[in-house]
Scaffold this active site. Structure first.
Site, PDB file in Angstrom:
ATOM      1  N   ARG A 130       0.873  -1.179   0.000  1.00 39.43           N
ATOM      2  CA  ARG A 130       0.000   0.000   0.000  1.00 39.43           C
ATOM      3  C   ARG A 130       0.906   1.223   0.000  1.00 39.43           C
ATOM      4  NH1 ARG A 130      -2.265   0.662   5.541  1.00 39.43           N
ATOM      5  NH2 ARG A 130      -1.221   2.637   5.880  1.00 39.43           N
ATOM      6  N   HIS A 287     -38.011   9.760  29.590  1.00 39.38           N
ATOM      7  CA  HIS A 287     -37.225   8.797  28.808  1.00 39.38           C
ATOM      8  C   HIS A 287     -37.320   7.389  29.414  1.00 39.38           C
ATOM      9  CE1 HIS A 287     -34.547  11.576  26.224  1.00 39.38           C
ATOM     10  NE2 HIS A 287     -35.576  12.263  26.665  1.00 39.38           N
TER      11      HIS A 287
END
Ligand code: COA
Ligand code: ZN
Length: 464
Positions: A130, A287
């Protein structure tokens, strides 16, 4: 399907304050391999003897993932990677004007020659290659394409678009990666996104959308400065938001994150997406009521998917449903009338203090209901006293300990003990881990631990 290259063992070890032992690296490499990452970047072989030793060792493990050595565009560096028998080598050389002129003191032409030379050498020795144009996102576009195509011609099968100082935004990075891909000869494209502006994950996702097929990650997002793309954030966001059916064992994420937390001493902050303690913690009454009826009201996905658990906090923000569910956990039932009295008392305590502990809730319930709760709550607080060897600089030990998980306060002291610590942990096992971690620090002669039985928050406005 997008590939992951995890670079916790290379980029991650470049984090300030982090250094891994060979055993820790090996354990993590195996965990990442089991999790299913495609490539593991294991380090620069020539940085230190132990790094080289680890690389030579890990290549013998026959991991499923490709083992990637990371090197400068210097022949000696590449030779060493070849000698270590890694599967793949990542050769980096910066391409932006500031790096070429002021850091490398190299012309553009010489940079191309060096990259071509090193790529060819690695390729001739049987390695996959690479090439990373470091600082690609601040590089003159035509030059970037020229050097990358030269690397591809020399044998590189992957190019990594490095946003080295994290200056990209998703829409800009999308366009850049798309144009790079369109101008390069056929090649795999990695994206390496730094998090200087908190955009690393978003940029990486944009890069993938634009055609990149591999993202670089680290566990808990560690790395140089503010780190890079966090493994769990990227993988889970891609899975849930981009609807990608990925091959990774997501349930392992918590365990991997916790391991890296332990071996780095850098603790995941509670609000961190996905791996933070608060990610599935619900507090306000509206909640918690919603979550207890159906978790998807306030959760984008279930905590079990990533090996975590849901938590409901009870304090002055709690309503009837959350308090009842907490009492039920301890086998306590209460009438509607008693429940309201308990909530009233909890809110009073919550107004006076920062934290309402489970012991407080049980105390209140016992008083209101006139019963004794049978279950001992989880959570343990402790005071630890440390004695150090005489020649040791106390502050160097304090620095190591102060970021350890659970350590809330640390004092350097006169007298028989050198340091005292106040720690708050989830359970005795965690306390035990903390003690072990402290004892393993060279220079710590002895520890002695006292478990806190009862706490009295603030006294005369001072925290005690
Ligand atoms: N390719 C070729 N040379 C590079 C390079 C690259 N990609 N990146 C930097 N260099 C050069 C610099 O220009 C500088 O050269 P100079 O000394 O001729 O000015 C040198 O490498 C880096 O400086 P320095 O660290 O002082 O050199 P060193 O020879 O003493 O040590 C390392 C080199 C790599 C062994 C050492 O820096 C190290 O251990 N680094 C840790 C790994 C690392 O830096 N990783 C970054 C990954 S992004
Ligand atoms: Zn990097």
């Amino acid at each position: 399907m997008v590939k992951i290259l995890d670079t916790t063992l290379r980029e991650g070890e470049q984090t300030a304050g982090v250094s891994f032992t060979i055993n820790e690296k090996m354990t993590l490499a195996k965990m990442l391999d089991d999790f299913g990452v495609d490539m593991i970047e294991v380090g620069h072989p020539n940085v230190s003897p132990k790094i080289e030793e680890f690389i030579r060792k890990v290549v013998k493990e026959n991991l499923k993932a490709d083992v990637v050595g990371h090197v400068r565009a210097v022949k000696g560096d590449v030779e060493m990677a070849v000698d270590c028998e890694v599967d793949r080598v990542a050769i980096f050389l910066a391409t932006s004007n500031v790096h070429l002129k002021d850091k490398l003191k190299m012309t553009k032409e010489v940079a191309i020659e060096k990259v071509v030379d090193c790529v060819q050498y690695a390729k001739d020795h049987g390695l996959k290659v690479r090439y990373t144009p470091e600082d690609a996102t601040r590089t003159d576009f035509n030059y970037l394409i020229e050097i990358c195509n030269a690397a591809i011609d020399a044998g590189a099968d992957r190019i990594s678009v490095a946003d080295t100082v994290g200056v990209m935004q998703p829409h800009i990075f999308y366009d850049l990666v798309k144009t790079i891909k369109a101008n390069l000869k056929p090649v795999g494209i990695d994206v390496h996104c730094h998090n200087d502006f908190g955009l690393a994950v978003a940029n990486a996702m944009a890069g993938v959308r634009a055609g990149a097929d591999c993202v670089h990650t680290t566990v808990n997002g560690i790395g140089e400065r503010t780190g890079i793309v966090d493994l769990s954030n990227f993988v889970v966001a891609t899975h849930i938001l981009d609807n990608e059916n990925l091959k990774y064992d997501l349930k392992m994420l918590k365990q991997i994150s916790a391991y890296v937390e332990k071996i780095t001493g850098i603790y995941v902050y509670p609000l961190m997406p996905i791996m933070g303690d608060n990610a599935f913690t619900h507090k306000s009454g509206v909640h918690t009521d919603g979550v207890l009826k159906n978790p998807s009201t306030y959760e984008p996905f279930s905590p079990e998917m990533v090996g975590k658990e849901r938590k409901i906090i009870v304090d002055k923000f709690a309503g009837r449903r959350a308090v009842m569910s907490k009492l039920n956990q301890y086998g306590i039932e209460a009438s509607d009338e008693d429940l309201l009295k308990i909530i009233h008392e909890i809110k009073k305590v919550g107004d006076e203090r920062k934290i309402v502990h489970e012991t407080d809730i049980l105390d209140i319930a016992e008083k209101v209901l006139g019963v004794k709760a049978v279950t001992i709550p989880t959570g343990v607080d402790a005071v630890l006293f440390l004695r150090l060897e005489a020649h040791i600089y106390t502050t160097s030990i304090s620095r190591k300990i102060k970021n350890m998980k659970g350590v809330e306060k640390l004092y350097e002291m006169s007298g028989d003990e050198d340091i005292s610590i106040y720690a708050s942990l989830k359970n005795v096992a965690e306390l035990n881990n903390l003690i072990e971690d402290i004892r393993s620090i060279p220079g710590v002669l002895a520890t002695s631990t006292r478990v806190v039985l009862k706490k009295y928050g603030e006294v005369n406005g001072n925290s005690c």
